[in-house]
Each structure stands twice: as structure tokens, then as C-alpha cells.
Design an enzyme around this catalytic site. Sequence first.
Site, PDB file in Angstrom:
ATOM      1  N   LYS A 206      -7.036  -7.023   5.641  1.00  0.00           N
ATOM      2  CA  LYS A 206      -6.656  -8.364   4.712  1.00  0.00           C
ATOM      3  C   LYS A 206      -5.802  -9.082   5.100  1.00  0.00           C
ATOM      4  O   LYS A 206      -5.963 -10.435   5.283  1.00  0.00           O
ATOM      5  CB  LYS A 206      -6.738  -7.693   3.410  1.00  0.00           C
ATOM      6  N   GLU A 212      -0.222  -0.144  11.543  1.00  0.00           N
ATOM      7  CA  GLU A 212      -1.213   0.977  11.909  1.00  0.00           C
ATOM      8  C   GLU A 212      -2.428   0.300  12.804  1.00  0.00           C
ATOM      9  O   GLU A 212      -2.931   0.627  13.994  1.00  0.00           O
ATOM     10  CB  GLU A 212      -1.642   2.039  10.877  1.00  0.00           C
ATOM     11  N   GLY A 267      -7.593  -4.996  -1.883  1.00  0.00           N
ATOM     12  CA  GLY A 267      -8.168  -4.008  -0.549  1.00  0.00           C
ATOM     13  C   GLY A 267      -8.866  -2.667  -1.222  1.00  0.00           C
ATOM     14  O   GLY A 267      -9.941  -2.767  -0.462  1.00  0.00           O
ATOM     15  N   ARG A 268      -8.446  -2.213  -2.181  1.00  0.00           N
ATOM     16  CA  ARG A 268      -9.306  -0.834  -2.512  1.00  0.00           C
ATOM     17  C   ARG A 268     -10.678  -1.256  -3.371  1.00  0.00           C
ATOM     18  O   ARG A 268     -11.121  -0.345  -3.730  1.00  0.00           O
ATOM     19  CB  ARG A 268      -8.424  -0.047  -3.280  1.00  0.00           C
ATOM     20  N   GLU A 353      -3.443   4.432  -6.145  1.00  0.00           N
ATOM     21  CA  GLU A 353      -2.926   3.181  -5.964  1.00  0.00           C
ATOM     22  C   GLU A 353      -2.875   2.163  -6.948  1.00  0.00           C
ATOM     23  O   GLU A 353      -1.983   1.339  -7.004  1.00  0.00           O
ATOM     24  CB  GLU A 353      -3.559   2.761  -4.465  1.00  0.00           C
ATOM     25  N   HIS A 384     -15.004  28.257  -3.187  1.00  0.00           N
ATOM     26  CA  HIS A 384     -14.743  29.609  -2.302  1.00  0.00           C
ATOM     27  C   HIS A 384     -13.264  29.232  -1.820  1.00  0.00           C
ATOM     28  O   HIS A 384     -13.146  29.879  -0.937  1.00  0.00           O
ATOM     29  CB  HIS A 384     -15.599  29.597  -1.427  1.00  0.00           C
ATOM     30  N   LYS A 512       6.920   1.864   4.187  1.00  0.00           N
ATOM     31  CA  LYS A 512       6.749   0.762   5.132  1.00  0.00           C
ATOM     32  C   LYS A 512       7.788   0.309   5.853  1.00  0.00           C
ATOM     33  O   LYS A 512       7.953   0.010   7.178  1.00  0.00           O
ATOM     34  CB  LYS A 512       5.594  -0.372   4.845  1.00  0.00           C
TER      35      LYS A 512
HETATM   36  O1  F6P Z   1      -1.488   1.039   1.812  1.00  0.00           O
HETATM   37  C1  F6P Z   1      -1.451  -0.308   1.270  1.00  0.00           C
HETATM   38  C2  F6P Z   1      -2.212  -1.342   1.583  1.00  0.00           C
HETATM   39  O2  F6P Z   1      -2.020  -2.471   1.155  1.00  0.00           O
HETATM   40  C3  F6P Z   1      -3.664  -1.023   0.912  1.00  0.00           C
HETATM   41  O3  F6P Z   1      -3.649  -1.269  -0.496  1.00  0.00           O
HETATM   42  C4  F6P Z   1      -4.644  -1.588   1.654  1.00  0.00           C
HETATM   43  O4  F6P Z   1      -6.110  -1.214   1.330  1.00  0.00           O
HETATM   44  C5  F6P Z   1      -4.290  -1.072   2.997  1.00  0.00           C
HETATM   45  O5  F6P Z   1      -2.783  -1.205   2.980  1.00  0.00           O
HETATM   46  C6  F6P Z   1      -4.770  -1.996   4.167  1.00  0.00           C
HETATM   47  O6  F6P Z   1      -4.305  -3.456   4.075  1.00  0.00           O
HETATM   48  P1  F6P Z   1      -5.008  -4.503   5.116  1.00  0.00           P
HETATM   49  O7  F6P Z   1      -6.282  -4.587   4.928  1.00  0.00           O
HETATM   50  O8  F6P Z   1      -4.052  -5.691   4.757  1.00  0.00           O
HETATM   51  O9  F6P Z   1      -4.662  -3.935   6.486  1.00  0.00           O
END
Ligand code: F6P
Length: 551
Positions: A206, A212, A267-268, A353, A384, A512
Site C-alpha cells: 500500500k 522488507e 492493509g489487513r 493488529e 496431538h 520499524k
Molecule cells: O505491519 C504493519 C503494516 O503496516 C501492516 O498493517 C500492513 O499490512 C503491512 O505493514 C504492509 O504494509 P504495506 O502494504 O504498506 O507494504
Amino acid sequence: MTARTSLPSWQALKQHAGVMKKQHMKDLFNENPQRFDEFSLKLPAFLFDYSKNLITTETMQGLFALARDCKLEQWREKMFTGARINTTEDRSVLHVALRDRSNTPLIVDGEDVPAKVQSALLQIKDFTERVRTGRWLGYSGKRITDVVNIGVGGSNLGPQMVTEGLKHYSDQSVRVHYVSNVDGTQIADVLRPLDPEKTLFIISSKTFTTTETMTNAQTAMKWLVASAFDENAIAKHFVAVSSNKVNACDFGIKEENIFDMWDWVGGRFSLWSAIGLPIALDLGYEKFIELLEGAFEIDQHFRNAPLEENAPVIMALLSLWNCTFLGSQSQAILPYDQPLHKLTAYLQQAEMESNGKSVNWQGEDVDYATVPSIWGEIGINGQHAFYQYLHQSNNVVPADFIGSVASVTPVQGHHDTLMANFFAQTEALMGGVNEQQVREDLKAKGRTQEYIDKVAPHKVHKGNRPTNTILMNRISPRSLGSLIALYEHKIFTQGILLQICSFDQWGVELGKGLANKIYSELSTDQLNGKHDSSTNNLIAYYKTIKSTNKR
Ligand code: F6P
């Protein structure tokens, strides 16, 4: 006292919880033969049985009264009509608009929301059809066989959970892979068997700033260019889903290959948007639409059903009851359906979250427990492993059991065995077995008195452990859409009941920010020594061993 705890309905529930803690569900079942009818709901996608909770009619009445005192119905309407209920970020919360199949007009801040959604869906349709039918060609003119989604959190968990959940509906026109971890091992493993000429990358972010994802995207780009010897190949092998067009274009992605995201989709909660591209690529556009339709069915149910017959509302109220009033600190999600093996991980982000917070809308520290930690596993594997704890530890862990009447891949002799366990577990967790029953059983088996005295206390199961059962007919795009929407609305409702802003995630920022600072320390010779002694020494150790390894 905060606004919530000072409500008379809250106070009444607190008192009532004291009474209920002394009750056993087994007695409640014996006293009320209608208990299942009273505490279950049949919806098109599933049966929802919540009768195995430590509740009575009075409990539920008290919880519904609280929901009304919290103005849940008004807040629900605010969400559906685009009010800025994400107050800390000053945004609307409109993932429901992504799957609105009713063409209801909705203008928010002058924006025609359904028109935007419709045009995004057409873009998804056109793109997925081109890729799936081999009309989208890579740099050397070959068709795409593999798609790699690079994204993390909401840009990974939803699509991955759904493609895993529905993989038996895939026609394998393309193979879909996921890279979320910045640990290079993952991307190396994913790329190893793939052919750059036939691989397409979706960079799902987003913000298009997540370290990452950006690191993985750069690695993927280098991998492609090392094969193509031409940076122009990037345009044919990379698309993006992002609200940050500038960064995506700077990366080398053509503007027409950037799928939009909007501030009003968190995002979620975004798998219904172009973040769901891997789903549409894997299953085809029509099945992606069925997923949206299943969610829409629950949206309508949530918006229109009275609270007393409203599955997401009841789930949220029970979570509040179990966690905030009865004191449970965690909740297990236990799917008895192999395709749902990623559901727990998905729900961890969705619920924790969203609501794993401790200040209310006014910014005051709340004086109550908010949401439990979410954990779990495929049910049979859990049986198990950790079910011992569920049955006999001192901590009561309410659990959601999710299963289906029919398997998506029937194999003779398997499904009834699976489901026998599914039903047995909730029965055992509810009823337990007391010492007298244990003793009688051991005696009937001819055990000596000495053995019985020694072993009996260890075999007692106190029971009285709350569970919900969600029994679907069969996993399908539609029923999975409904299941996910059920949890989304449960989470929304929890936020309203707890006065938690469910749509921000400030709690992930601190780590972060620190990681960015430490990254620069790892890549220079200097140690800045400004951390606590543990962190200083861990970094120093890492750097020493790293430089020794280089020699
Ligand atoms: O972990 C935090 C977060 O902002 C989540 O809410 C989101 O889903 C994820 O990082 C990925 O963010 P982006 O889509 O901006 O890379």
C-alpha cells in the site's frame, strides 16, 4: 472509570460474571433442552453454534444491552456510509465497498466510491485474463507460468490464506508463489525453480515503502535483469498494487500496470481489492467475484440483522465476555479443514493488529482487558500437540472450531474420522469428566484401588471451556468470503465495544524505526553504543562474528 466501564450495562455484566464463574456449562445444558436452538444461528454459508459458552439468556441480554449502550448500530452505519471512523488517521473504513454487489451509490469526500471499485475490478479482470490465457508475454515473448507476490502483512496474509484455502478450485493456469520475509532464504527458495522469462512479480505494498517488501522487490528485479540483460524487461515482469504511484513508477513499473489502493482500505482488510490479484490470477476472475459475493452476503447480514440474530455481533460479544469479563487471555482458532491452514495466521493480524491496544478513543488508558492473543493450528495437528493444555491447564482458552460437512477433496474413510474429532473435542472441552466418573471408569476396567487413587486426579478434565463451532457446508470461494467477512465484522464490533480504534497500527512503528537505525550501524564499522547494554552487546557480538566469518 472510563466511558465504557461506567456504563450501567457494563457494571451489570461485571456482577453477572461473578455469578456465572460459579456455573458449569454441563448443568446449563441439562437445565435447558432448548439451549442449542437458543444459542445457534443458521446462515447460508454456515451454522454458528455458540451454545458451548458460559452464558445464559440473561448473559446474552446483558451483552446486547451493552452493545446498544455502545451505540453499535449507529457506528455500524457510520462505517457502511463512509464516515471517518479511523479517527487517528482521519480516514473512512470502506473495505465493505470493495464487495458491495448492490450498486448502492456512495459518495465520500466527493469521490464516487462504487465507480472507483468498478473500474478497479475491470482492470483486475482484464489483467488476470491476459495473464491466464497467455496473452501477457514476458521479455522474450514467452507466456507467464509463475506469479510471485511480494508483500508482507495485509499485502500477503489475506491473498495467501485465500489461495491456499481455495487451491482445489484453481485450474493451474499459472502457479502463484509468495515472498513476505526479508530473510533472503525465502526469496532464494521461491526463485530457484523459476524461469525469469516466464515469471511475473506483483509488488503489493500500500505504501510502497515497507523495507522488507522493497528489499525483496530489488532482489527480484536484479534476478530478472541478470537474465534479460535489459532493464526494459522490468515493465513486462512487474506490476504493483499500491496507493503510492510515484514510488512504484520510480521502481520501473509502468503506470498502466499499477493497481490503485485507497486510504479507506486498511492493509489487513484489503484482500478484496487489487491486493487480491494473486487470488484472481490463481482462480480466475469469476471465482474472485464469488469470493466478494460471499463477503457481501455477510455484510448485508451484519448491517441488517437484529443484534440478537447477528453472527459477527454475537462473536464479538462472546469474545468480550470471555476475555474482558471472565478473564481469558488468549483465544484459539482451530480449523478442521486442511485448506484453512493459513487462517489462524491471517486472523492473528486481523484481530491483534486491529484491537491489540490499550488506550480508548479519548486516548485514556483502558481499565479492562481488550482482545485476547490469537493462536492455533489445524485442529488435528493441535490435538496431538497443545490440546492437553486446552483440556487441563489452569488457563481457559476459548476456541473457535471451524469445519465443513463435506471435504473439497473427498478421500474415502477420512472425512468422518476428521469430523468425529471435531465434534468430540468441543463436547469434551465443555463437559469434561469429573473424578467420580474417572474412578468408576477405572474400576470398570478392573484397575486396583491403589492405581485408581494414584491416577484419578490426573485424569480429571474440569470442562467448562468455551467454544464456538462454525460448520460450513463446504469450502468454496463464496463460503470462504463469508467466513472472512464474519471475522472482519466481529473485529469491527469488538473495537466499538472496547472503544478501541481498530484501524490504525501505531504499535508496529517503534520497532520499524529502531530497525532502520540499527541497520545503518550494522553496515558501518562504528558501534554507537546508544542502546541498552543488552542490545549494544548483541549488536557487537553479531558484528564481531560477522567480520570473523568474512576472513
Ligand atoms: O505491519 C504493519 C503494516 O503496516 C501492516 O498493517 C500492513 O499490512 C503491512 O505493514 C504492509 O504494509 P504495506 O502494504 O504498506 O507494504
